[in-house]
Design a protein around this motif. Structure first.
Motif, PDB file in Angstrom:
ATOM      1  N   GLY A 118      42.423  42.644  38.964  1.00 16.10           N
ATOM      2  CA  GLY A 118      41.739  43.856  39.236  1.00 16.10           C
ATOM      3  C   GLY A 118      41.054  43.801  40.466  1.00 16.10           C
ATOM      4  O   GLY A 118      40.886  42.688  41.144  1.00 16.10           O
ATOM      5  N   PRO A 119      40.018  44.814  41.031  1.00 19.85           N
ATOM      6  CA  PRO A 119      39.460  44.962  42.207  1.00 19.85           C
ATOM      7  C   PRO A 119      38.151  43.950  42.095  1.00 19.85           C
ATOM      8  O   PRO A 119      37.603  43.616  43.244  1.00 19.85           O
ATOM      9  CB  PRO A 119      38.927  46.337  42.368  1.00 19.85           C
ATOM     10  N   ASP A 120      37.541  43.741  40.860  1.00 20.28           N
ATOM     11  CA  ASP A 120      36.565  42.455  40.786  1.00 20.28           C
ATOM     12  C   ASP A 120      37.123  41.424  40.166  1.00 20.28           C
ATOM     13  O   ASP A 120      36.504  40.325  39.893  1.00 20.28           O
ATOM     14  CB  ASP A 120      35.579  42.975  39.794  1.00 20.28           C
ATOM     15  N   ALA A 139      43.938  40.777  46.596  1.00 27.06           N
ATOM     16  CA  ALA A 139      44.787  41.212  45.444  1.00 27.06           C
ATOM     17  C   ALA A 139      45.960  40.374  44.849  1.00 27.06           C
ATOM     18  O   ALA A 139      46.565  40.840  44.216  1.00 27.06           O
ATOM     19  CB  ALA A 139      45.522  42.651  45.616  1.00 27.06           C
TER      20      ALA A 139
END
Length: 363
Positions: A104-106, A138
């Motif tokens: 995920g983005p974090d 990513a």
């Protein structure tokens, strides 16, 4: 003069540090030293894999401890090989993974190491934090070794796989047409080591001897293999965040003896690896094994049993002893950083593109 690098690797198994002297031109190793972690440092690094009190303070101290342990093994390697530190271009230092949450983005990954302290203690440029840039793009941040495996083990017109059996098992897929793939398969030694430590007070099951006294529980094996990670499609990576003692404990049932559990854990490693390999590379003809698990004769025998028609050999048969491959890969990644070359393979990690990996602490 040869382009000499030192690779430093301490993996999920927490068995200590491997250091190699690596010739970046010839892609060869001319020296190797292994040093176990002091028991207090090993215990703290293991404890830091799960949440606890005063984590930030303890993690900072442990990062210092890893740096000092690395510096000690570098000094031993330089002395053993008679190499002046001025001849070393850089150290490629992995650090000790205590969290790996790349999703995920974090997403993030944490390898404890005080790179600045290591540079101060060794007087050599340090390239470390080699996974974070891929995660920022990513990617999974792992595995990073397939490009190195291609360079040293790839063969023309032959599908070859390389299996690292550390705490976690990961595959590199070196396709005959030049494509390179790879992913983490699941646990290799981490669960087996933890189980024998709990029940026998031993650090590992030498040659699978204790597992050989037990019988595989097919019911338990099926329960373990039902973990969704095994069926997930690549790119994928894992670690102690998922495969830890509590994960195993939650799946145990009454009536399975400790030695039967050990036998089943060995079978879990063998089955998860071979199932993944057959699915990803059905025409594989050779499996080259490295890491501590390649010294487990019973595990190697099960891999051979489950892969009829595939030549299963240790990496030593191809020029690199089993305990030197990963350290050499991180020396190679340091060389890539110094030469401003990307170190990741987006097809492996899922990153948005090629990235230069690592950060530099100059001497």
């Amino acid at each position: 003069m040869a382009a000499l690098y030192i690779g430093l690797m301490s993996g999920t198994s927490l068995d200590g540090t491997d250091a190699v002297l690596f010739d970046g031109g010839q892609l060869t190793v001319s020296g190797h030293v292994h040093a176990p972690f002091a028991s207090a440092l090993r215990d703290e690094l293991l404890a830091l894999n799960t949440p606890g009190d005063h984590e930030l303070h303890r993690a900072a101290l442990a990062a210092n401890g890893v740096a000092r342990a690395y510096a000690d093994v570098v000094a031993q390697l330089l002395e053993a090989t008679g190499t002046p530190r001025s001849h070393i271009v850089a150290l490629g230092a992995h650090g000790q993974t205590v969290r790996h949450q790349p999703h995920g983005p974090d997403g993030y990954t944490v390898q404890l190491l005080n790179g600045a302290l290591l540079a101060e203690q060794t007087g050599i440029d340090v390239v470390c934090d080699l996974r974070s840039r891929d995660v920022a793009a990513a990617g999974q941040g792992a595995p990073l070794v397939p490009a190195f495996h291609r360079a040293v083990f790839g063969a023309e017109n032959q599908d070859v796989a390389v299996l690292n059996l550390g705490g976690i098992a990961n595959l590199s897929l070196l396709h005959a047409d030049g494509r390179t793939g790879g992913f983490d398969c699941g646990p290799a030694n981490c669960l087996m080591d933890g189980w024998i430590a709990q029940h026998r007070g031993l650090a590992f099951d030498a040659d699978g001897a204790w597992a050989a006294t037990g019988r595989v529980s097919l019911a338990l094996l099926a329960t373990l293999l039902a973990e969704p990670f095994f069926a997930a499609a690549p790119p994928k990576s894992t670690g102690r965040d998922l495969f830890h003692p509590a994960w195993l404990q939650a799946r145990l049932t009454a009536g399975v003896t400790p030695e039967d559990v050990q036998a089943t854990l060995l079978e879990l490693t063998a089955r998860s690896v071979t199932d993944a390999l057959r699915s990803a590379m059905p025409a594989v003809t050779r499996l080259i094994c490295c890491g501590g698990g390649a010294r487990n004769g019973r595990l190697m025998a099960r891999l051979s049993d489950l892969l009829p028609g595939v030549q299963v050999t240790p990496s030593a048969a191809h020029g690199l002893p089993v305990d030197q491959v990963e350290a050499a890969a991180f020396a190679w990644l340091a060389q890539a950083f110094q030469n401003k070359r990307p170190g990741n393979l987006p097809a492996v990690t899922g990153a948005a593109g090629l990235r230069r990996l690592g950060c530099l602490y100059p001497a």
